[in-house]
Design an enzyme around this catalytic site. Structure first.
Site, PDB file in Angstrom:
ATOM      1  N   HIS A 161       0.823  -1.210   0.000  1.00  0.00           N
ATOM      2  CA  HIS A 161       0.000   0.000   0.000  1.00  0.00           C
ATOM      3  C   HIS A 161       0.864   1.271   0.000  1.00  0.00           C
ATOM      4  O   HIS A 161       2.054   1.241   0.313  1.00  0.00           O
ATOM      5  CB  HIS A 161      -0.929   0.013   1.214  1.00  0.00           C
ATOM      6  CG  HIS A 161      -0.182  -0.004   2.512  1.00  0.00           C
ATOM      7  ND1 HIS A 161       0.426   1.111   3.041  1.00  0.00           N
ATOM      8  CD2 HIS A 161       0.067  -1.015   3.364  1.00  0.00           C
ATOM      9  CE1 HIS A 161       1.014   0.792   4.175  1.00  0.00           C
ATOM     10  NE2 HIS A 161       0.813  -0.490   4.395  1.00  0.00           N
ATOM     11  N   GLU A 192      -2.735  -7.147   7.577  1.00  0.00           N
ATOM     12  CA  GLU A 192      -1.429  -7.066   8.234  1.00  0.00           C
ATOM     13  C   GLU A 192      -1.443  -7.826   9.557  1.00  0.00           C
ATOM     14  O   GLU A 192      -2.502  -8.070  10.140  1.00  0.00           O
ATOM     15  CB  GLU A 192      -1.060  -5.587   8.454  1.00  0.00           C
ATOM     16  CG  GLU A 192       0.292  -5.329   9.077  1.00  0.00           C
ATOM     17  CD  GLU A 192       1.480  -5.886   8.305  1.00  0.00           C
ATOM     18  OE1 GLU A 192       1.693  -7.124   8.324  1.00  0.00           O
ATOM     19  OE2 GLU A 192       2.218  -5.082   7.696  1.00  0.00           O
TER      20      GLU A 192
END
Length: 185
Positions: free
Chosen positions: A13, A84
């Protein structure tokens, strides 16, 4: 744990306030910074040159927004197990306080279960699709690096730096190559 021997592209990201300030993000939901949004827009032409069988994305806000900017209008498949790692009590603390990857952070997610869920998610995608694009997190890349090279250690993957993950002739002969380099060849 092994990856199915099929190529895919991984993108971390864009920059977030936590990345910028060198803080542990983990499960903490944060938006992209203006720089992070621009990183995704800048990489969009590179990714638009490919036909992706699927765009698989972590459900976390920073990964979803990056994918939306990389491929405007594309259908995104949110994959919960690409989220994550949970860094527990270390969330939003300085990267200098981060425990080694193989250790369990206080009240956080242990390394082996994290690796298992990410590997299973990747293999499910690789079994169903040719050449998927994966938009996720640096921790997910650490698992990919472990599976491809035998170690999670090494330089932190850059924000919105698309990488080809290419199988070789043997299970431990993977290549990790910047997408732009492959396009130049």
């Amino acid at each position: 744990m092994t990856l199915l021997p099929k190529p895919f592209v991984f993108v971390r990201h864009g920059e977030t306030p936590l990345n910028r300030d060198r803080l542990i993000g983990g499960r903490t939901e944060v938006p992209l910074t203006a720089t992070g949004e621009q990183q995704a827009r800048d990489a969009a032409p590179l990714l638009a040159n490919h036909s992706w069988s699927i765009v698989a994305v972590s459900p976390q806000q920073r990964a979803r927004r990056t994918a939306e900017l990389l491929l405007p209008g594309a259908s995104l498949k949110l994959v919960s197990d690409l989220r994550e790692r949970d860094w527990g009590d270390l969330e939003c603390r300085s990267l200098s306080e981060q425990t080694p990857y193989e250790e369990t952070p206080p009240n956080g997610e242990a390394w082996l279960p994290f690796c298992t869920r990410v590997t299973e998610a990747l293999n499910t995608l690789l079994a169903q699709y040719d050449t998927p694009l994966i938009v996720a997190h640096s921790g997910v890349f650490r698992v990919i690096r472990l599976l491809a090279t035998g170690t999670p250690h090494g330089e932190r993957v850059g924000n919105v730096a698309p990488l080809w993950i290419l199988p070789g002739a043997t299970p431990d002969d993977w290549k990790i190559i910047p997408l732009e380099k492959m396009n130049a060849d």
